[in-house]
Design a protein around this motif. Structure first.
Motif, PDB file in Angstrom:
ATOM      1  N   LYS A  14      67.166  10.430 133.860  1.00  0.00           N
ATOM      2  CA  LYS A  14      67.534  11.416 132.854  1.00  0.00           C
ATOM      3  C   LYS A  14      68.805  11.024 132.109  1.00  0.00           C
ATOM      4  CE  LYS A  14      65.531  15.281 135.456  1.00  0.00           C
ATOM      5  NZ  LYS A  14      65.827  16.559 136.146  1.00  0.00           N
ATOM      6  N   LYS A  45      65.069   9.780 140.071  1.00  0.00           N
ATOM      7  CA  LYS A  45      64.563  10.627 138.983  1.00  0.00           C
ATOM      8  C   LYS A  45      65.695  11.215 138.156  1.00  0.00           C
ATOM      9  CE  LYS A  45      60.137  11.958 141.042  1.00  0.00           C
ATOM     10  NZ  LYS A  45      59.287  13.080 141.510  1.00  0.00           N
ATOM     11  N   GLU A  46      66.797  11.548 138.819  1.00  0.00           N
ATOM     12  CA  GLU A  46      67.943  12.086 138.093  1.00  0.00           C
ATOM     13  C   GLU A  46      68.627  10.998 137.278  1.00  0.00           C
ATOM     14  OE1 GLU A  46      68.973  15.315 137.835  1.00  0.00           O
ATOM     15  OE2 GLU A  46      67.014  15.638 138.759  1.00  0.00           O
TER      16      GLU A  46
END
Length: 306
Positions: free
Chosen positions: A109, A105-106
């Motif tokens: 980004k 998920k990071e």
């Protein structure tokens, strides 16, 4: 069954490698002509000092001859005297190491946007490699007794440069899987920051695979297809691959440097003679040729031959 298959197919390799006892079938290398050797010999790649090449000392000629012998025989060399400190190269490598340590998920980004294409450190590295490319192209021209700017004039300005951070997880069956399958680079040159702790790059020479050793603080320089064309085949773009190991991950940084796609490249006229006729056509948009060749299972360089 379908859920398991779907999750396997779409998982990133890094996640797939966690608690993986058997590689999925699509990752198993099945080319019978190129078995993955366990302990191939180490390739003796010369270490070339750019500072020596650019000096007016008697050692410059010896270094130039060493460079020519290296790129003629195996298409690559270990470059020192490049002006980048060990700590700076470590910082560049850490960009990839830190990124691959993030949760998925990071990572999402960090997707590239038009406003944020690269960080300041990577931009600095790109600028340094751009200057280094110009310097190496000049000495490659000199090594063939050409005008110093011969290859650089073809390479031109507004070059196409791409940095690739490569992550190779441990494999439960390194005898069956490859990190990268055999290929030659379509660039003019490729600069590689190797993993200081883990080897894995192999080069094909005289129909045999050789391990490429790590040299502290050296950049491994691969001659690409486009310099092979400029040199009329005197300098070869080496076929290489990446093997895996069962114990440790490996992270490298490759910078691919190429002329702008609109520029035409061709063999230098001074390298064409009755003894060595012209081997390659005048071409541009070389990466389109690479893609087309890949689609048909053929090296792009074959399409550029006369």
């Amino acid at each position: 069954m379908s859920e398991t298959l779907e999750s396997t197919v779409f998982k990133p390799v890094q996640e797939l490698a966690v608690d993986c006892n058997t590689p999925p079938e699509r990752y198993i290398y099945t080319c019978s002509n190129e078995a993955i050797g366990v302990n191939p010999p180490v390739l003796d790649i010369p270490v070339i000092d750019l500072n020596s090449l650019q000096s007016s000392s008697p050692s410059a000629d010896r270094e130039l001859e060493k460079l020519r012998a290296s790129v003629t025989s195996c298409g690559c060399f270990q470059l020192i005297g490049h002006g980048m400190t060990s700590s700076f190269l470590d910082q560049v490598s850490s960009i990839g190491r830190d990124f691959f340590a993030l949760p998925v998920k990071e990572k999402l980004k960090c997707l590239r946007t038009a406003e944020n294409t690269q960080g300041k450190l990577l931009q600095e590295y790109t600028e340094k490699i751009n200057l280094l490319t110009e310097a190496v192209l000049k000495v490659l021209s000199r090594s063939l007794n050409l005008k110093e700017s011969c290859f650089l004039d073809q390479y031109g300005e507004n070059a196409y440069m791409v940095a690739r951070f490569n992550y190779y997880p441990p494999s439960p069956r390194p005898d069956l899987t490859l990190g990268v399958k055999p290929h030659a680079d379509g660039s003019a040159m490729t600069f590689l920051i190797q993993d200081k702790q883990v080897e894995g790059l192999q080069v094909l020479k005289d129909d045999q695979w050789f391990n490429v050793p790590n040299v502290p603080d050296a950049l491994l320089v691969n001659i690409g297809d486009q310099v092979e064309i400029m040199s009329n085949g005197i300098y070869k773009s080496p076929v290489h691959r990446v093997v895996t190991n069962s114990e440790r991950e490996r992270i490298t940084v490759a910078m691919f440097c190429s002329p702008n796609s609109s520029r035409y490249i061709e063999p230098a006229e001074e390298l064409i003679s009755k003894r060595r006729p012209r081997l390659y056509k005048k071409v541009n948009n070389y990466f389109d040729m690479c893609f087309e060749g890949y689609q048909h299972g053929k090296p792009a360089i074959e399409a550029a031959k006369m």
